[in-house]
Write a protein that holds these residues in place. Structure first.
Motif, PDB file in Angstrom:
ATOM      1  N   GLN A 166     -12.142 -63.960 -29.199  1.00 14.48           N
ATOM      2  CA  GLN A 166     -12.079 -62.204 -29.563  1.00 14.48           C
ATOM      3  C   GLN A 166     -12.069 -61.486 -28.061  1.00 14.48           C
ATOM      4  O   GLN A 166     -12.104 -60.704 -28.095  1.00 14.48           O
ATOM      5  CB  GLN A 166     -13.645 -62.033 -30.190  1.00 14.48           C
ATOM      6  N   ALA A 167     -11.644 -61.902 -26.874  1.00 16.72           N
ATOM      7  CA  ALA A 167     -11.938 -61.030 -25.682  1.00 16.72           C
ATOM      8  C   ALA A 167     -11.089 -59.990 -25.668  1.00 16.72           C
ATOM      9  O   ALA A 167     -11.812 -59.660 -25.362  1.00 16.72           O
ATOM     10  CB  ALA A 167     -12.077 -62.098 -24.932  1.00 16.72           C
ATOM     11  N   VAL A 168     -10.234 -59.584 -26.012  1.00 17.47           N
ATOM     12  CA  VAL A 168      -9.432 -58.851 -26.636  1.00 17.47           C
ATOM     13  C   VAL A 168      -8.718 -58.864 -28.050  1.00 17.47           C
ATOM     14  O   VAL A 168      -7.598 -59.495 -27.558  1.00 17.47           O
ATOM     15  CB  VAL A 168      -8.432 -58.352 -25.091  1.00 17.47           C
ATOM     16  N   GLN A 169      -8.686 -57.454 -29.285  1.00 14.52           N
ATOM     17  CA  GLN A 169      -8.702 -57.909 -29.952  1.00 14.52           C
ATOM     18  C   GLN A 169      -8.043 -56.311 -29.708  1.00 14.52           C
ATOM     19  O   GLN A 169      -8.756 -55.181 -29.471  1.00 14.52           O
ATOM     20  CB  GLN A 169      -9.813 -57.947 -30.373  1.00 14.52           C
ATOM     21  N   ARG A 170      -6.808 -55.812 -30.871  1.00 15.59           N
ATOM     22  CA  ARG A 170      -5.975 -55.088 -30.778  1.00 15.59           C
ATOM     23  C   ARG A 170      -5.536 -55.148 -32.413  1.00 15.59           C
ATOM     24  O   ARG A 170      -5.545 -55.984 -33.069  1.00 15.59           O
ATOM     25  CB  ARG A 170      -4.528 -55.008 -30.071  1.00 15.59           C
ATOM     26  N   PHE A 171      -6.206 -53.855 -33.182  1.00 10.03           N
ATOM     27  CA  PHE A 171      -6.551 -53.839 -34.409  1.00 10.03           C
ATOM     28  C   PHE A 171      -5.381 -52.885 -34.522  1.00 10.03           C
ATOM     29  O   PHE A 171      -5.370 -51.391 -34.321  1.00 10.03           O
ATOM     30  CB  PHE A 171      -7.412 -53.593 -35.420  1.00 10.03           C
ATOM     31  N   ALA A 172      -3.796 -52.736 -35.722  1.00 10.61           N
ATOM     32  CA  ALA A 172      -3.028 -51.860 -35.784  1.00 10.61           C
ATOM     33  C   ALA A 172      -2.908 -51.940 -37.418  1.00 10.61           C
ATOM     34  O   ALA A 172      -2.007 -50.966 -38.007  1.00 10.61           O
ATOM     35  CB  ALA A 172      -1.401 -51.511 -35.018  1.00 10.61           C
ATOM     36  N   SER A 173      -3.136 -52.603 -37.780  1.00  9.05           N
ATOM     37  CA  SER A 173      -3.028 -52.359 -40.117  1.00  9.05           C
ATOM     38  C   SER A 173      -4.265 -53.415 -39.892  1.00  9.05           C
ATOM     39  O   SER A 173      -4.654 -54.062 -39.679  1.00  9.05           O
ATOM     40  CB  SER A 173      -1.932 -53.484 -39.827  1.00  9.05           C
ATOM     41  N   LEU A 174      -4.419 -53.273 -41.461  1.00 12.03           N
ATOM     42  CA  LEU A 174      -5.545 -53.568 -41.964  1.00 12.03           C
ATOM     43  C   LEU A 174      -5.205 -55.202 -41.952  1.00 12.03           C
ATOM     44  O   LEU A 174      -5.856 -56.384 -41.926  1.00 12.03           O
ATOM     45  CB  LEU A 174      -5.308 -53.350 -43.571  1.00 12.03           C
ATOM     46  N   GLU A 175      -3.849 -55.865 -41.996  1.00 15.75           N
ATOM     47  CA  GLU A 175      -3.065 -57.276 -41.797  1.00 15.75           C
ATOM     48  C   GLU A 175      -3.819 -58.187 -40.859  1.00 15.75           C
ATOM     49  O   GLU A 175      -4.081 -59.219 -40.475  1.00 15.75           O
ATOM     50  CB  GLU A 175      -2.128 -57.364 -42.145  1.00 15.75           C
ATOM     51  N   ASP A 176      -4.086 -56.712 -39.357  1.00 15.33           N
ATOM     52  CA  ASP A 176      -4.610 -57.605 -38.263  1.00 15.33           C
ATOM     53  C   ASP A 176      -5.996 -57.639 -38.550  1.00 15.33           C
ATOM     54  O   ASP A 176      -6.698 -58.779 -38.020  1.00 15.33           O
ATOM     55  CB  ASP A 176      -4.711 -56.606 -36.960  1.00 15.33           C
ATOM     56  N   MET A 177      -6.950 -57.388 -39.470  1.00 21.40           N
ATOM     57  CA  MET A 177      -8.448 -57.577 -39.632  1.00 21.40           C
ATOM     58  C   MET A 177      -8.299 -58.357 -40.143  1.00 21.40           C
ATOM     59  O   MET A 177      -9.357 -59.128 -40.025  1.00 21.40           O
ATOM     60  CB  MET A 177      -8.951 -55.882 -39.656  1.00 21.40           C
ATOM     61  N   ASP A 178      -7.159 -58.704 -41.659  1.00 19.40           N
ATOM     62  CA  ASP A 178      -7.296 -59.406 -42.243  1.00 19.40           C
ATOM     63  C   ASP A 178      -7.700 -61.780 -41.262  1.00 19.40           C
ATOM     64  O   ASP A 178      -8.305 -62.512 -41.013  1.00 19.40           O
ATOM     65  CB  ASP A 178      -6.347 -60.008 -42.788  1.00 19.40           C
ATOM     66  N   SER A 179      -6.786 -61.070 -40.313  1.00 13.91           N
ATOM     67  CA  SER A 179      -6.120 -62.291 -39.391  1.00 13.91           C
ATOM     68  C   SER A 179      -7.303 -62.378 -38.637  1.00 13.91           C
ATOM     69  O   SER A 179      -7.615 -63.155 -38.077  1.00 13.91           O
ATOM     70  CB  SER A 179      -5.274 -61.916 -38.849  1.00 13.91           C
ATOM     71  N   ALA A 180      -8.073 -61.153 -38.233  1.00 14.33           N
ATOM     72  CA  ALA A 180      -8.972 -61.917 -36.856  1.00 14.33           C
ATOM     73  C   ALA A 180     -10.414 -61.819 -37.966  1.00 14.33           C
ATOM     74  O   ALA A 180     -11.689 -62.492 -37.299  1.00 14.33           O
ATOM     75  CB  ALA A 180      -9.622 -60.366 -36.841  1.00 14.33           C
ATOM     76  N   GLU A 181     -10.044 -61.913 -39.317  1.00 17.60           N
ATOM     77  CA  GLU A 181     -11.932 -62.309 -40.063  1.00 17.60           C
ATOM     78  C   GLU A 181     -12.965 -61.346 -39.955  1.00 17.60           C
ATOM     79  O   GLU A 181     -14.126 -61.461 -39.567  1.00 17.60           O
ATOM     80  CB  GLU A 181     -12.284 -63.563 -40.217  1.00 17.60           C
ATOM     81  N   CYS A 182     -12.449 -60.101 -39.336  1.00 19.90           N
ATOM     82  CA  CYS A 182     -13.459 -59.531 -39.388  1.00 19.90           C
ATOM     83  C   CYS A 182     -14.637 -59.061 -40.603  1.00 19.90           C
ATOM     84  O   CYS A 182     -14.258 -59.228 -41.746  1.00 19.90           O
ATOM     85  CB  CYS A 182     -12.774 -58.243 -39.477  1.00 19.90           C
ATOM     86  N   THR A 183     -15.237 -59.249 -39.525  1.00 22.79           N
ATOM     87  CA  THR A 183     -16.851 -58.525 -40.886  1.00 22.79           C
ATOM     88  C   THR A 183     -16.812 -57.537 -41.488  1.00 22.79           C
ATOM     89  O   THR A 183     -16.010 -56.192 -41.330  1.00 22.79           O
ATOM     90  CB  THR A 183     -18.193 -59.136 -40.063  1.00 22.79           C
ATOM     91  N   VAL A 184     -18.126 -57.234 -42.425  1.00 23.50           N
ATOM     92  CA  VAL A 184     -18.039 -55.619 -43.187  1.00 23.50           C
ATOM     93  C   VAL A 184     -17.845 -54.546 -42.098  1.00 23.50           C
ATOM     94  O   VAL A 184     -17.613 -53.856 -42.393  1.00 23.50           O
ATOM     95  CB  VAL A 184     -18.916 -55.679 -44.223  1.00 23.50           C
ATOM     96  N   GLU A 185     -19.116 -54.873 -41.321  1.00 24.32           N
ATOM     97  CA  GLU A 185     -19.911 -53.805 -40.430  1.00 24.32           C
ATOM     98  C   GLU A 185     -18.263 -53.692 -39.298  1.00 24.32           C
ATOM     99  O   GLU A 185     -18.213 -52.725 -38.492  1.00 24.32           O
ATOM    100  CB  GLU A 185     -20.862 -54.801 -39.742  1.00 24.32           C
ATOM    101  N   GLU A 186     -17.415 -54.581 -38.294  1.00 28.80           N
ATOM    102  CA  GLU A 186     -16.359 -54.478 -38.051  1.00 28.80           C
ATOM    103  C   GLU A 186     -15.670 -53.445 -38.707  1.00 28.80           C
ATOM    104  O   GLU A 186     -15.058 -53.035 -38.020  1.00 28.80           O
ATOM    105  CB  GLU A 186     -15.661 -55.942 -37.323  1.00 28.80           C
ATOM    106  N   ARG A 187     -15.332 -53.878 -39.911  1.00 21.43           N
ATOM    107  CA  ARG A 187     -14.145 -53.002 -40.791  1.00 21.43           C
ATOM    108  C   ARG A 187     -14.738 -51.611 -40.583  1.00 21.43           C
ATOM    109  O   ARG A 187     -14.164 -50.858 -40.252  1.00 21.43           O
ATOM    110  CB  ARG A 187     -13.898 -53.710 -41.939  1.00 21.43           C
ATOM    111  N   GLU A 188     -15.726 -52.081 -40.802  1.00 27.86           N
ATOM    112  CA  GLU A 188     -16.569 -49.935 -40.698  1.00 27.86           C
ATOM    113  C   GLU A 188     -16.444 -49.025 -40.254  1.00 27.86           C
ATOM    114  O   GLU A 188     -15.731 -47.917 -40.120  1.00 27.86           O
ATOM    115  CB  GLU A 188     -17.761 -49.870 -41.226  1.00 27.86           C
TER     116      GLU A 188
END
Length: 449
Positions: A166-188
């Motif tokens: 998780q040193a550098v994370q880039r999110f440009a789609s919901l799929e990026d969050m799925d791949s990173a296994e983001c928690t609800v709190e991160e997705r919020e």
């Protein structure tokens, strides 16, 4: 001899302070991080890949309850307090403990930890969790895009998993969050921005994050978390204040710092607060001016809620699912779902407490101020399972989801449900766009277009 320190944190500010102040400092030995606020973030190692060559074994992350033992066993010289959204009283209790055990106690100034960015930075910060900062960040990005600029959002850290990954994370789609296994709190914090067509960076190493984000931006928008100060040195700081918790702006750390640093101070939720609450917050800002702090431009603004089908709320018994951190350590008893229920004529509020499962039952026990509001807890799979089971066991006609994510993508809700949205709106006594662009036009940077 090297001074031995312990950094008190919650998987965010603590790692950043280490990276920019101590990682390459041979005069200091960081014995440990301590962790609190977030479930299951202790018992880890801050990895050698991030800690640097002075720490080939990494640095342990231990429960905050271990602090007295650490001070004694490691002969700690200094404790660095490095987390946010805590009362001044809480900070000084921690200070008193450290001092009584023989260790110095220190807070690092924002100026000592802020990274100078390659491009202009607009920072959106707040005085408390749940002040309504997220719609302000969206509004700022819309203003910048309307001027032909490309904003990239850099979010305050929430590294709750594999820190090296998780040193550098880039999110440009919901799929990026799925791949990173983001928690609800991160997705919020990420999802509503990505749905708006924005790119979001977050992670652990913010010097690397700044370089990556600046490579695809004309301007950076710092999206603060909790009520922490910005990690990047802002050209314009916007601070969001919450009159529904009038008085908190001077009683919480480092929210009061953000109030005093504000170039633009937004008194949010003015449409749901009383005139007396709004005036109390305004008086606190004016007192800052009297003490020689920033003379912030004060703008009253609204947080406007909406649902796709208002008529479907009227007369119904509704279950309120709200943003988790806003209700828990943010100390609010209600959120956007409650406002929507009242505004659109719900007949009754369902109470999930009698059927709460596992982690949700624990949250109700820990935070008795919640009342019937259900916090969307989801730091782990088992918490999500408990949230799903609680919602589906509750007796209601409709679930109003006040958390800013597509919760139904993560859990199965077996009853009618509706998402509540909220947006920023100028109230009429000032314009965020005018205040922001006036300041950006005056800075020495050249805005790339």
């Amino acid at each position: 001899m090297a001074r031995t320190i312990v950094i008190m944190g919650a998987a965010g500010r603590d790692f950043h302070n280490f990276n920019v102040q101590f990682r390459n400092n041979a005069d200091v030995r960081v014995a440990a991080f301590t962790a609190t606020q977030i479930p299951d973030i202790d018992g880890r190692i801050y990895p050698a890949a991030l800690a640097g060559p002075l720490y080939p074994q990494g640095i342990p992350v231990l429960p905050e309850e271990d602090l007295p033992r650490l001070i004694r066993e490691e002969q700690v010289d200094e404790v660095i307090f490095s987390y946010s959204d805590v009362s001044h009283e809480t900070v000084m209790h921690r200070a008193s403990l450290a001092l009584a055990l023989g260790a110095d106690f220190r807070l690092l100034a924002p100026a000592a930890t802020q990274i100078a960015a390659h491009w202009p930075v607009v920072a959106v910060c707040a005085v408390r969790t749940g002040s309504g900062k997220s719609p302000v960040t969206l509004a700022v990005c819309d203003i910048l895009r309307s001027r032909g600029l490309k904003p990239v959002v850099v979010r305050h850290p929430m590294p709750y998993g594999d820190l090296a990954r998780q040193a550098v994370q880039r999110f440009a789609s919901l799929e990026d969050m799925d791949s990173a296994e983001c928690t609800v709190e991160e997705r919020e914090e990420y999802e509503h921005l990505v749905e708006h067509g924005l790119t979001v960076y977050a992670g652990v190493d913010y010097e690397r994050i700044m370089q990556a984000a600046a490579a695809e931006a004309d301007i950076l928008v710092w999206d603060g978390g909790n009520n922490d100060t910005a990690f990047f040195r802002p050209d314009v700081q916007i601070t969001v204040l919450d009159p529904l918790r009038a008085g908190h702006e001077t009683r919480y750390h480092p929210g009061e710092v953000n109030m005093r640093l504000a170039d633009i101070a937004l008194i949010n939720k003015s449409n749901t607060a009383t005139a007396e609450q709004v005036q109390a917050v305004r008086n606190a800002l004016l007192h800052c001016r009297d003490e020689g702090c920033h003379a912030a431009e004060i703008i009253e603004c609204d947080s406007v809620v909406s649902v796709d089908a208002p008529g479907a709320v009227a007369g119904k018994r509704v279950l309120l699912v709200e943003d988790g951190p806003t209700l828990t350590h943010g100390e609010m008893a209600f959120g956007a779902a409650a406002v929507a229920a009242r505004q659109f004529g719900a007949a009754q509020i369902a109470d999930a407490r009698p059927v709460a499962r596992g982690a949700i039952a624990d949250a109700y026990a820990t935070y008795p101020h919640l009342g019937p509001a259900l916090p969307a807890m989801g730091y782990s799979g088992w918490q999500l399972a408990d949230l799903e089971a609680t919602i589906n066991a509750a007796e209601c006609d409709l679930v109003l989801i006040g958390t800013p994510i597509r919760l139904d993508r993560l859990i199965h809700i077996d009853k009618p449900h509706m998402r509540v949205r909220y947006r920023y709106a100028d109230r009429g006594d000032g314009s965020l766009e005018q205040a922001l662009m006036q300041r950006l036009d005056a800075i020495p940077h050249n805005l790339r277009t």
